[in-house]
Design an enzyme around this catalytic site. Structure first.
Site, PDB file in Angstrom:
ATOM      1  N   LYS A  71       0.807  -1.227   0.000  1.00 49.58           N
ATOM      2  CA  LYS A  71       0.000   0.000   0.000  1.00 49.58           C
ATOM      3  C   LYS A  71       0.840   1.277   0.000  1.00 49.58           C
ATOM      4  O   LYS A  71       0.418   2.293  -0.535  1.00 49.58           O
ATOM      5  CB  LYS A  71      -0.936   0.015   1.211  1.00 49.58           C
ATOM      6  CG  LYS A  71      -2.116  -0.924   1.088  1.00 49.58           C
ATOM      7  CD  LYS A  71      -3.016  -0.723   2.291  1.00 49.58           C
ATOM      8  CE  LYS A  71      -4.232  -1.603   2.247  1.00 49.58           C
ATOM      9  NZ  LYS A  71      -5.206  -1.240   3.284  1.00 49.58           N
ATOM     10  N   ASP A 111     -10.542   3.071   2.075  1.00 46.66           N
ATOM     11  CA  ASP A 111     -10.825   2.684   3.470  1.00 46.66           C
ATOM     12  C   ASP A 111     -11.420   3.859   4.238  1.00 46.66           C
ATOM     13  O   ASP A 111     -12.216   3.662   5.157  1.00 46.66           O
ATOM     14  CB  ASP A 111      -9.536   2.229   4.181  1.00 46.66           C
ATOM     15  CG  ASP A 111      -9.147   0.810   3.806  1.00 46.66           C
ATOM     16  OD1 ASP A 111     -10.014   0.051   3.337  1.00 46.66           O
ATOM     17  OD2 ASP A 111      -7.959   0.462   3.962  1.00 46.66           O
TER      18      ASP A 111
HETATM   19  P1  NAP Z   1      -1.714  -3.862  11.042  1.00 48.29           P
HETATM   20  O1  NAP Z   1      -1.210  -2.802  10.118  1.00 48.29           O
HETATM   21  O2  NAP Z   1      -0.961  -5.131  11.200  1.00 48.29           O
HETATM   22  O3  NAP Z   1      -1.890  -3.180  12.497  1.00 48.29           O
HETATM   23  C1  NAP Z   1      -2.405  -3.894  13.583  1.00 48.29           C
HETATM   24  C2  NAP Z   1      -2.375  -3.052  14.853  1.00 48.29           C
HETATM   25  O4  NAP Z   1      -2.925  -3.861  15.885  1.00 48.29           O
HETATM   26  C3  NAP Z   1      -0.984  -2.642  15.314  1.00 48.29           C
HETATM   27  O5  NAP Z   1      -1.053  -1.437  16.022  1.00 48.29           O
HETATM   28  C4  NAP Z   1      -0.607  -3.801  16.247  1.00 48.29           C
HETATM   29  O6  NAP Z   1       0.328  -3.448  17.243  1.00 48.29           O
HETATM   30  C5  NAP Z   1      -1.942  -4.038  16.921  1.00 48.29           C
HETATM   31  N1  NAP Z   1      -2.004  -5.381  17.482  1.00 48.29           N
HETATM   32  C6  NAP Z   1      -1.812  -6.559  16.838  1.00 48.29           C
HETATM   33  N2  NAP Z   1      -1.949  -7.586  17.713  1.00 48.29           N
HETATM   34  C7  NAP Z   1      -2.207  -7.028  18.932  1.00 48.29           C
HETATM   35  C8  NAP Z   1      -2.435  -7.559  20.217  1.00 48.29           C
HETATM   36  N3  NAP Z   1      -2.427  -8.875  20.442  1.00 48.29           N
HETATM   37  N4  NAP Z   1      -2.686  -6.692  21.220  1.00 48.29           N
HETATM   38  C9  NAP Z   1      -2.695  -5.368  21.004  1.00 48.29           C
HETATM   39  N5  NAP Z   1      -2.476  -4.792  19.810  1.00 48.29           N
HETATM   40  C10 NAP Z   1      -2.239  -5.628  18.777  1.00 48.29           C
HETATM   41  O7  NAP Z   1      -3.192  -4.308  10.634  1.00 48.29           O
HETATM   42  P2  NAP Z   1      -4.313  -3.412   9.908  1.00 48.29           P
HETATM   43  O8  NAP Z   1      -4.186  -3.577   8.438  1.00 48.29           O
HETATM   44  O9  NAP Z   1      -4.267  -2.057  10.496  1.00 48.29           O
HETATM   45  O10 NAP Z   1      -5.662  -4.179  10.331  1.00 48.29           O
HETATM   46  C11 NAP Z   1      -6.144  -4.139  11.658  1.00 48.29           C
HETATM   47  C12 NAP Z   1      -7.511  -4.820  11.725  1.00 48.29           C
HETATM   48  O11 NAP Z   1      -8.466  -4.095  10.971  1.00 48.29           O
HETATM   49  C13 NAP Z   1      -7.537  -6.247  11.167  1.00 48.29           C
HETATM   50  O12 NAP Z   1      -8.368  -7.029  11.973  1.00 48.29           O
HETATM   51  C14 NAP Z   1      -8.164  -6.081   9.806  1.00 48.29           C
HETATM   52  O13 NAP Z   1      -8.857  -7.235   9.375  1.00 48.29           O
HETATM   53  C15 NAP Z   1      -9.155  -4.962  10.088  1.00 48.29           C
HETATM   54  N6  NAP Z   1      -9.500  -4.212   8.871  1.00 48.29           N
HETATM   55  C16 NAP Z   1     -10.790  -4.246   8.465  1.00 48.29           C
HETATM   56  C17 NAP Z   1     -11.153  -3.546   7.342  1.00 48.29           C
HETATM   57  C18 NAP Z   1     -12.590  -3.574   6.900  1.00 48.29           C
HETATM   58  O14 NAP Z   1     -12.864  -3.220   5.748  1.00 48.29           O
HETATM   59  N7  NAP Z   1     -13.512  -3.944   7.748  1.00 48.29           N
HETATM   60  C19 NAP Z   1     -10.212  -2.801   6.616  1.00 48.29           C
HETATM   61  C20 NAP Z   1      -8.879  -2.792   7.066  1.00 48.29           C
HETATM   62  C21 NAP Z   1      -8.543  -3.513   8.209  1.00 48.29           C
HETATM   63  P3  NAP Z   1       1.919  -3.616  17.021  1.00 48.29           P
HETATM   64  O15 NAP Z   1       2.350  -2.400  16.241  1.00 48.29           O
HETATM   65  O16 NAP Z   1       2.435  -3.674  18.401  1.00 48.29           O
HETATM   66  O17 NAP Z   1       2.114  -4.911  16.250  1.00 48.29           O
END
Ligand code: NAP
Length: 293
Positions: A71, A111
């Protein structure tokens, strides 16, 4: 769907892509509207992303979605960026704009629109409100920009496991923070911010299938009737976080609408057609995503 010499293609560029629901969503919509288009997912290694984007132009694609880890990498390959893509620093949608003379690549981030649309019915409550975002990854970046630019919150707390990542996010988006609303803290410092928030957004994957007994905020006693709790996770549709919040009388929003609406915001740019949302929702239900009709 019959593929022939007139078929126009749209792709997903990611690494990996096998888990993606985007081919199902877009191909269902193409078929329902009788469009001679096909959506194909490509697993593209980081070193090949530039060639893959050049391939969209060479092969006459309408455009593409872009997902992790590309991205950010595609940003400098675009000829033009939407304000959302520029602010978030990430492109999830490429539109190949063709004239007789040239093809230009337009990069967007849908998004932002996909996140905001389910909040429309409650927008009156959110103007100038206190908000907490859990997580500081890619999705949180789009969410924080969307909230700052749309609702001008009084206070927007980013609570994250890795505080430095949250600080980086706040720094990058500080130019959109008219009210000096941004605050950063670790998850264990965020209790009073969560209690005082009108909107709590989960932008972490905690609670996602198959670990659906997890929750990013285990203290259900911090939720109340006045709150809106929005979980970006779409599988399961009712996460433990949303169940806990709902049991305390809070209003809840799941991630399925965002998933569909960000896709719809891309689809209309490739086809000039609004996505047939009901048909797509039904196809997702048949694939086990969302409530059964
Ligand atoms: P990402 O870039 O990997 O970021 C994940 C975030 O969550 C980071 O801040 C990470 O912290 C934190 N995290 C991961 N595991 C954790 C834990 N066990 N405890 C506390 N914090 C934790 O992922 P993303 O792309 O932002 O996606 C995040 C979520 O949003 C996913 O579930 C994804 O499926 C969802 N999402 C949904 C949509 C939709 O259209 N509905 C769109 C986009 C994303 P660290 O930095 O410490 O690793």
């Amino acid at each position: 769907m019959s593929i022939n010499a007139h078929t126009k293609l749209v792709s997903l560029l990611g690494y990996p892509v096998e888990h993606s629901l985007s081919p199902l969503i877009h191909n269902t919509a193409f078929e329902a509207q009788g469009l001679n288009c096909a959506y194909v997912a490509f697993s593209v290694a980081p070193e090949a992303i530039e060639q893959a984007v050049a391939g969209l132009v060479a092969l006459g694609f309408l455009g593409s979605n872009v997902t992790v880890p590309h991205k950010q990498a595609v940003l400098p390959l675009m000829d033009e960026l939407s304000p959302q893509a520029r602010a978030v620093g990430a492109v999830n949608t490429i539109v190949c704009r063709r004239t007789q003379e040239e093809v230009t690549l337009f990069g967007d981030n849908t998004d932002v629109a996909g996140f905001l649309e389910p909040l429309q019915p409650v927008q009156g409550k959110l103007e100038g409100a206190e908000v907490v975002v859990l997580g500081a990854g890619g999705a949180a970046r789009a969410v924080v920009y969307a909230l700052l630019s749309t609702f001008r919150p009084k206070r927007l707390t980013i609570a994250a496991r890795t505080r430095t990542r949250a600080e980086g996010l706040a720094h990058d988006l500080s130019g959109y923070d008219e009210n000096q609303a941004l605050h950063v803290m670790s998850l264990d410092e965020a209790r009073s911010a969560v209690r005082n928030s009108t909107l709590l957004v989960n932008a972490t994957p905690v609670g996602m299938h198959p670990h659906s007994d997890g929750t990013p905020w285990p203290d259900a006693g911090d939720f109340s009737r006045e709150q809106i709790v929005y979980d970006l996770i779409y599988k399961p549709e009712a996460t433990r976080l949303l169940q806990d919040a709902s049991a305390r009388g809070a209003q809840t929003i799941g991630g399925l609408d965002m998933l569909i609406l960000q896709a719809a915001a891309s689809y209309i740019q490739w086809t000039n057609q609004p996505m047939p949302l009901d048909v797509v929702r039904k196809a997702l239900q048949q694939a086990g995503i969302g409530r059964q009709a």
